[in-house]
Design an enzyme around this catalytic site. Structure first.
Site, PDB file in Angstrom:
ATOM      1  CG  ASP A 483      -4.129   5.196   7.571  1.00  0.00           C
ATOM      2  OD1 ASP A 483      -3.917   4.352   6.820  1.00  0.00           O
ATOM      3  OD2 ASP A 483      -4.352   6.433   7.485  1.00  0.00           O
TER       4      ASP A 483
HETATM    5  C1  BGC Z   1      -5.716   9.023   6.393  1.00  0.00           C
HETATM    6  C2  BGC Z   1      -6.778   8.281   5.223  1.00  0.00           C
HETATM    7  C3  BGC Z   1      -7.086   7.207   5.262  1.00  0.00           C
HETATM    8  C4  BGC Z   1      -8.306   7.439   5.987  1.00  0.00           C
HETATM    9  C5  BGC Z   1      -8.789   5.827   6.946  1.00  0.00           C
HETATM   10  C6  BGC Z   1      -7.578   8.875   7.635  1.00  0.00           C
HETATM   11  O1  BGC Z   1      -6.918   9.872   8.169  1.00  0.00           O
HETATM   12  O2  BGC Z   1      -5.252  10.360   6.331  1.00  0.00           O
HETATM   13  O3  BGC Z   1      -4.845   8.032   4.635  1.00  0.00           O
HETATM   14  O4  BGC Z   1      -7.411   6.574   4.260  1.00  0.00           O
HETATM   15  O5  BGC Z   1      -7.793   8.073   7.280  1.00  0.00           O
HETATM   16  O6  BGC Z   1      -8.680   5.900   7.524  1.00  0.00           O
END
Ligand code: BGC
Length: 808
Positions: A483
């Site tokens: 993200d």
């Molecule tokens: C989110 C995921 C994401 C991960 C890496 C998490 O907080 O829920 O959807 O893939 O972070 O960024």
């Protein structure tokens, strides 16, 4: 250092001191009503949606930490104490908290009085029930006053902590006998209320926080309790609470139990009122009647225990390593259930108001959950797919209460669509329910615009193909799995969210992670297309995948590992040419899991680079070197201080991809070694460093660049639970359902010599005995005594038991 121990027999973690390095919590609840409860009784509960239907108030970044929600005070003569230690931090003669599967038992004793609180959410109920047992362990009569306390949240948790000009005027309660009703906003649009009752006459009550505590007092100094006199206050505005006062006399050796019920009740709109202005309490009375005797509560505990036993016996391992057994048999599936229920909404790190159910997250959560309750997984798939857009893209999150896509976050995370295929394939492999593919499912919840679930998958698949960049690799959009890798964001303004801001509408930034994910997904997608009779689509899909693989090898290989991405300007991300962030874990894991580079040695090379550059004693860090400054062209990832979160933290979620990749290239020793570095049961002894609960995975452990290396955060709600279950159960122990049979292909290295697995799948039971002598090239199987070819055991009819001997 340890703060407790596992009780494998009882399936409980036993915490023996209240001074854990962080609140260690548990989840109560099964389908609709959930509670978070810490080892000292902190936490809150909600009905379905932690944002919109929260019953108890909780302050996240409070000091001291973890006060709020519930409390219980005992007044023994002039001595006032709290048996759960908090909020008074009473010196206790003994303390124990047992977090079990859907139950938490906290016991404290002082001056010859012991108080035990057993909390659970009974199956089928929308209530948290607590049995309080008081025992006089002294040799004289004890005359006690017990004060309960809950602080009500005014339902909408976001409003509750922001809209004070309104909130301080709207609180309302009603009292009937020993029951306190929280009825704020019931007069207008709500048809639900909370009830807090006890199965005993009370000596008094309070419902106004200020009257009970004193305006300038904390929960550790409640005036009413300190003076031993409930005020019978009726809240009007401000902060409504629920507090009962019970008077209890106990002879030496005597015990007495009480049952408290904290319930959520919804009335039909036309049946809201008993009489004008008086709330219809009938369903609440019925709820409390179901728990008016302690025997009823004990029956509910037994029912819950049986429920969990029947779920957990679906898949079990017996090996010489008790830590492995307890993770695989109990705690990992338990966490998978919790992540399935919560997605990333409510934990001690997720406030329950920021995020609902993630599209990507919930699809991944299915992977570790689907064997437990496949019917619920089915419904979840339909709910998730219903938030997909007609072009195959998807809302990134949706609210559990409304099941509608969350407009604040929107879409544009280009890995999202492919996760739907991965989730659906896992469900069908487990159940054989191919019919789900023909279900009509809406796009964006619009019943006028529906298509079969298979068509949803087709659009997911083609969304990737229709969004390729200059190197023939998938466009990343706002972000992919990571993200925080925001290649179109270019944010230089504080307060602008990285994930929803796209300052440049580029069609250049590409993700090698999504490319690997696409190749990984294709075989299942193509098989499903064939099953549906779309042979041409299957052939075309496989061709696209071959092209994608070629694009990865041509443009996504950096010489020693797979690149991570191309940025907006077409510059490489995750290359030895970069200043920081030269190698990333995600593409190494996903590309090798997909089989890319397995034939030509690149997979091995990439995994060796992971071992050399990313692996640390606490797990594998996400990237190296850590970003030492903010890179506007990379976004949030470079905003974190080095070693934390996505900037070179150990982001546990992606570690199992490397474990699975290691099994793909036959290196079971390495896979199991990585497994042990992050699995809670192996970390119990370093709880003082690790800090979070040793019975569950945390999302993140600070990496080697961090000041606080080895410290974990964000326990419970993480895709680590599901993926680590897949890594250990499906790939390292090696037993996994496929479309047309159960694969038996262990790859655990030399440490675990022999083990047995019992696995129920599609109604049959498979008893698998593995002799792990590592003598052969691949596993040799005997099925019911007969030598068979290969490692795929065709599914047996429901009701049958299949004995499998596997020699490696
Ligand atoms: C989110 C995921 C994401 C991960 C890496 C998490 O907080 O829920 O959807 O893939 O972070 O960024």
């Amino acid at each position: 250092m340890q703060y407790g121990h596992f009780d494998d027999e009882a399936r409980e973690y036993v915490i023996t001191t209240p001074r854990t390095p962080y609140p260690w919590i548990n989840y109560l609840g099964n389908e609709d009503f959930f509670s978070l409860i810490s080892h000292t009784g902190g936490g809150y509960c909600f009905y379905r949606d932690a944002r919109f239907r929260r019953l108890l108030r909780y302050r996240y970044n409070n000091s001291p930490t973890d006060v709020g929600g519930r409390a219980l005070y005992i007044r023994d003569g002039d001595d006032v104490w709290t048996p759960a230690w908090m909020p008074m931090k009473s010196e206790l003669d003994s303390f124990e908290c047992r977090h079990g599967l859907g139950t938490t038992k906290i016991r404290g004793s002082r001056n010859g009085v012991s108080a035990e609180m057993l909390y659970l959410v009974p199956l089928g109920e929308t209530a948290e029930v607590c049995r309080l047992t008081l025992t006089n362990e002294s040799s004289s009569v004890k005359t006690l006053k017990v004060f309960s306390l809950v602080e009500f949240c005014l339902w909408n948790a976001w409003d509750d902590q922001t809209n004070f000009q309104r909130n301080f005027s709207i609180g309302e309660v009603e009292i009937e006998g020993s029951a306190i009703y929280h009825v704020t906003e019931y007069r207008e649009r709500r048809n639900h209320y909370a009830v807090f009752g006890v199965n005993s006459p009370i000596a008094g009550f309070d419902t106004d926080r200020e009257t009970f505590l004193g305006l300038y007092n904390g929960l550790h100094e409640p005036e009413a309790v300190l003076e031993g006199a409930p005020r019978n206050s009726i809240a009007s505005g401000w902060a409504p609470i629920g507090s009962h006062c019970l008077e209890v006399e106990l002879a030496p050796g005597e015990s007495r139990s009480f049952v408290f019920v904290l319930g959520y009740v919804e009335n039909p709109v036309e049946d809201k009122w008993e009489r004008p202005g008086v709330v219809n309490k009938e369903p609440a009375r019925a709820l409390m009647a179901r728990f008016s005797e302690t025997a009823q509560l004990e029956a509910a505990v037994a029912e819950l225990r049986d429920h969990w036993s029947s779920l957990l016996e679906i898949s079990t391992v017996e090996s010489p390593d008790e830590r492995l057994n307890r993770m695989v048999n109990t705690w990992n599936p338990y966490q998978c259930m919790v992540t399935f229920n919560m997605s990333r909404s409510a934990s001690y790190f997720e406030s329950g108001i920021g995020r609902g159910m993630g599209f990507r997250d919930s699809n991944q959560d299915l992977l570790g959950f689907v064997h437990l309750v496949p019917e619920r997984a089915r419904q979840r798939i339909i709910d998730i797919a219903s938030t997909q857009f007609a072009d195959g893209s998807a809302y990134h999150q949706y609210q559990p209460l409304t099941k509608r896509g969350n407009n604040d976050i929107g879409s544009g995370f280009n890995d999202d669509p492919l996760w739907l295929i991965i989730g659906v394939a896992a469900y069908i492999k487990e159940t054989g329910d191919f019919d789900i593919l023909s279900e009509e499912v809406p796009f964006d919840n619009d019943e006028a615009n529906t298509a079969t679930l298979f068509e949803h998958l087709r659009r997911s698949f083609h969304f990737t193909l229709e969004n390729l960049g200059p190197h023939g690799l998938p466009l990343i959009g706002r972000a992919d799995w990571n993200d925080c890798l925001n290649l179109n964001c270019f944010s230089e303004t504080p307060d602008e969210p990285y994930q929803t801001t796209a300052n440049r509408e580029g069609r250049t930034a590409e993700s090698i992670f999504i490319a690997g994910q696409f190749v990984y997904t294709t075989p299942d997608y193509a098989d499903l297309a064939e099953y549906m009779g779309f042979a041409e689509e299957a052939t075309a899909a496989r061709e696209h995948s071959t092209q994608m693989e070629a694009a990865i090898l041509e443009h996504g290989w950096d010489g020693e590992w797979f690149l991570r991405a191309y940025d907006f300007f077409g510059q490489k991300v995750g290359s030895h040419e970069c200043e920081d962030g030269q190698i990333f874990i995600e593409p190494q894991g996903f590309c090798v899991m997909a089989g890319v580079g397995v034939d030509d040695g690149r997979a091995l090379r990439a995994l060796d680079s992971v071992a050399e550059r990313l692996a640390t004693p606490y797990g594998i860090v996400l990237n190296q070197p850590a970003f030492s400054r903010y890179h506007v062209e990379l976004g949030e990832i470079s905003s974190y201080p080095p070693g934390y979160k996505e900037n070179a933290g150990i982001f546990c979620h992606n570690n199992p991809w490397v474990m699975i990749a290691e099994t793909r290239v036959g290196r079971g020793d390495r896979a199991f070694d990585y497994y042990k570095r992050i699995a809670g049961a192996y970390l119990e002894k370093i709880s003082d460093v690790h800090r979070t609960e040793p019975y569950v995975y945390s999302q993140m452990v600070a990496g080697r660049d961090a000041v606080r290396e080895g410290e974990a955060k964000n326990s419970w709600l993480t895709g680590t639970a599901a993926w680590n279950y897949v890594a250990i159960a499906h790939h390292i122990l090696g037993i996994r359902p496929e479309f047309d049979g159960l694969r038996v292909s262990p790859c655990i290295g030399a440490e675990i010599q022999n083990f047995t697995v019992s696995r129920r799948c599609r109604g049959a039971v498979y008893r698998i005995r593995v002799t792990n002598s590592l003598k052969h090239d691949g596993p040799l199987l005997k099925v019911n005594g007969e030598t068979t070819k290969g490692t795929l055991v065709p599914y047996a009819p429901a009701g049958e038991t299949v004995d499998i001997d596997c020699e490696t």
